[in-house]
Design a protein around this motif. Sequence first.
Motif, short mmCIF file in Angstrom:
data_model
loop_
_atom_site.label_atom_id
_atom_site.label_comp_id
_atom_site.label_asym_id
_atom_site.label_seq_id
_atom_site.Cartn_x
_atom_site.Cartn_y
_atom_site.Cartn_z
N SER B 46 0.83 -1.21 0.00
CA SER B 46 0.00 0.00 0.00
C SER B 46 0.86 1.25 0.00
N GLN B 86 -7.65 0.35 -0.46
CA GLN B 86 -7.80 -0.96 0.18
C GLN B 86 -9.01 -0.99 1.11
N ASP B 162 -5.87 -1.39 -4.76
CA ASP B 162 -5.19 -1.93 -3.58
C ASP B 162 -6.01 -3.08 -3.02
N GLU B 163 -5.50 -4.28 -3.14
CA GLU B 163 -6.16 -5.50 -2.67
C GLU B 163 -7.63 -5.52 -3.08
MG LIG Z 1 -2.05 -2.73 2.22
#
Ligand SMILES: [Mg+2]
Lengths: 259, 325
Positions: B46, B86, B162-163
């Motif tokens: 991140s 995320q 992000d993810e």
């Molecule tokens: Mg992360």
Amino acid sequence: MPEYLQEITALTMRWVRRLSREKFSMLFTLVQPMLFWLIFFGNLFQRAADAQVVQAPSYISFLAAGVVVMTVLNNGLAGGVDLLFDKENGFLERLMATPIRRTSIVLSRFLFVMTITSLQVLVILGVAFLFGVRPATGLAGVAVILFIGLLFGVGLTAISMALAFSVKSHGDFFSVLGFLSLPMIFLSSALVPLAAMPTWMSVLARFNPMTWAIDAVRPLILSGWADALPRVGLVVMIMVAFDALCLYGSARAFRRAMG
Amino acid sequence: MDRAVTIEVSKLGKVYDGLTAITDLSFQVFAGEIFGLLGPNGAGKSTTLRILITVVRPTAGHATVLGHDVTTETDRVRSLIGYVPQERAIDRFLTGREHLLLLGALYHLPKHETIRRIEEVLKLVDLEAQADRLARTYSGGMKRKLDIACGLLPNPRVLFLDEPTLGLDVQSRLRIWDYVRGLRARGITIVMTTNYLDEADQLCDRLAIIDGGRIKTIGSPTELKAALGGDVVSLTVGAAEIPRLTTLASALKGLPAIRAIRPTASGMELRVESSEKALPAVLETVSRLAIRLEFIEYHRPRLEDVFVAHTGHAIREEFPKTEEP
Ligand SMILES: [Mg+2]
Ligand SMILES: Nc1ncnc2c1ncn2[C@@H]1O[C@H](COP(=O)(O)OP(=O)(O)O)[C@@H](O)[C@H]1O
């Protein structure tokens, strides 16, 4: 410039929209606890408060100025809360990833908090009116009261936002807030005049910007322009200095949080 | 390769008040590919993404997105990219459409253009029917769709995710993989992070394995697996035999066919030149030591094996199985 305006309008409208979604919260924002202070304290202490001491026809008319400034205090100190939640859930980062001026976020918050505060002050003065409090300086006086509220509110909101950006957890934020607000109220002329306080309290109260704001709002309500004008002049100067200090102190926190 | 470079990262580092998050990161992302950062929690994925989207300043090195420096030309970069954070960065008190309207204004789009694009992105993520509901009534999958719609609204040349499938059910995950592939088909360059091996393997064109803030290796999943070479043999023993695994490991270490040994919760994993040669030797050693095997299996290297080979540990900690009561 039109882009800047577009950003600020959109961000401010978001705060308005959120408030309108939380029906309960909206109700309690307008009919807020401060109103109870005015109604209950004002009437409760009517007999207990000595007219000679408070120098006012009724305790409620004395208290009105204090309640107005307390409202500004509470709103200002809570002004950063929504940014705190934005920071914690990542919404702030989403905003920061867009090509906006960093100041738009802060400005939208100032605009919103100041507007809500002004509305609340009007509600308070309206309720006081129903209890027979007629501002001695009329509508022009009300406008000056709002102006003083704005000046005080800007500095407080800046502190609150800086705190929101700096704290590690929102528990810390609310602790600091709780710690600040009660002493600010009791160590001011909100509930009793300085002359009626123990000396040490009245000395501390003189360093509280709230006292100066109240002491300017009170003659606007109770006595008239002649009494009020010098105090208004003084408080404007004090508040400009207070705001400058708060904004200067907060700018670092803003810059660190917003890059 | 002479493909156009979309992102150039050079010796990037970030230290947060004394805590080093990433160190000396260098990589390139090519136009039109899905580039993945694969690593466990806390690896620095991140942080890397946040630097590229200009919300965090690096403390070392530099990076450019579409030729623009992420620290000095922040507004240029911001107007060319989309970002899907995320966390579910969603305002519970706004509707899906209001999120998009807000973002439209923040990207300085004229109102009619915002409205046109909102229809487009809502259709793309299949959220039209729920667009006017408050976000607090959304399911996790719907919030993720809204997140992606927000990332796509500026019509970005590069999208950062992000993810993107963290915590989603299998169906939603597969659907998001489909969207992402669809975006690549439209020519958008995609940079994503993940800690799911299968996601990295199946979705990413190229990936960087990142661990402890450093890049361990970069390549396409196929290249990375091929580069490892050989096979992976995994042995599982019964609970009673676990204390004797060290003896077995030292006996196996001497065998020429074996390249590396890694203990697992209930046995060990061996990287070998070829399973045909290694298996007889391994079995012979096992029976010489009279260790009872529960299970033996071999396979071509998987991304998991690539990860272990480069980082020395599994992406998720394996805990020894505790006794069921
Ligand atoms: Mg992360
Ligand atoms: N804002 C921050 N302040 C301090 N430390 C941070 C911050 N953000 C991340 N870190 C630390 O940096 C390291 C990498 O974190 P992160 O980039 O979030 O990893 P990942 O996304 O791979 O899980 C972690 O040790 C994390 O605790």
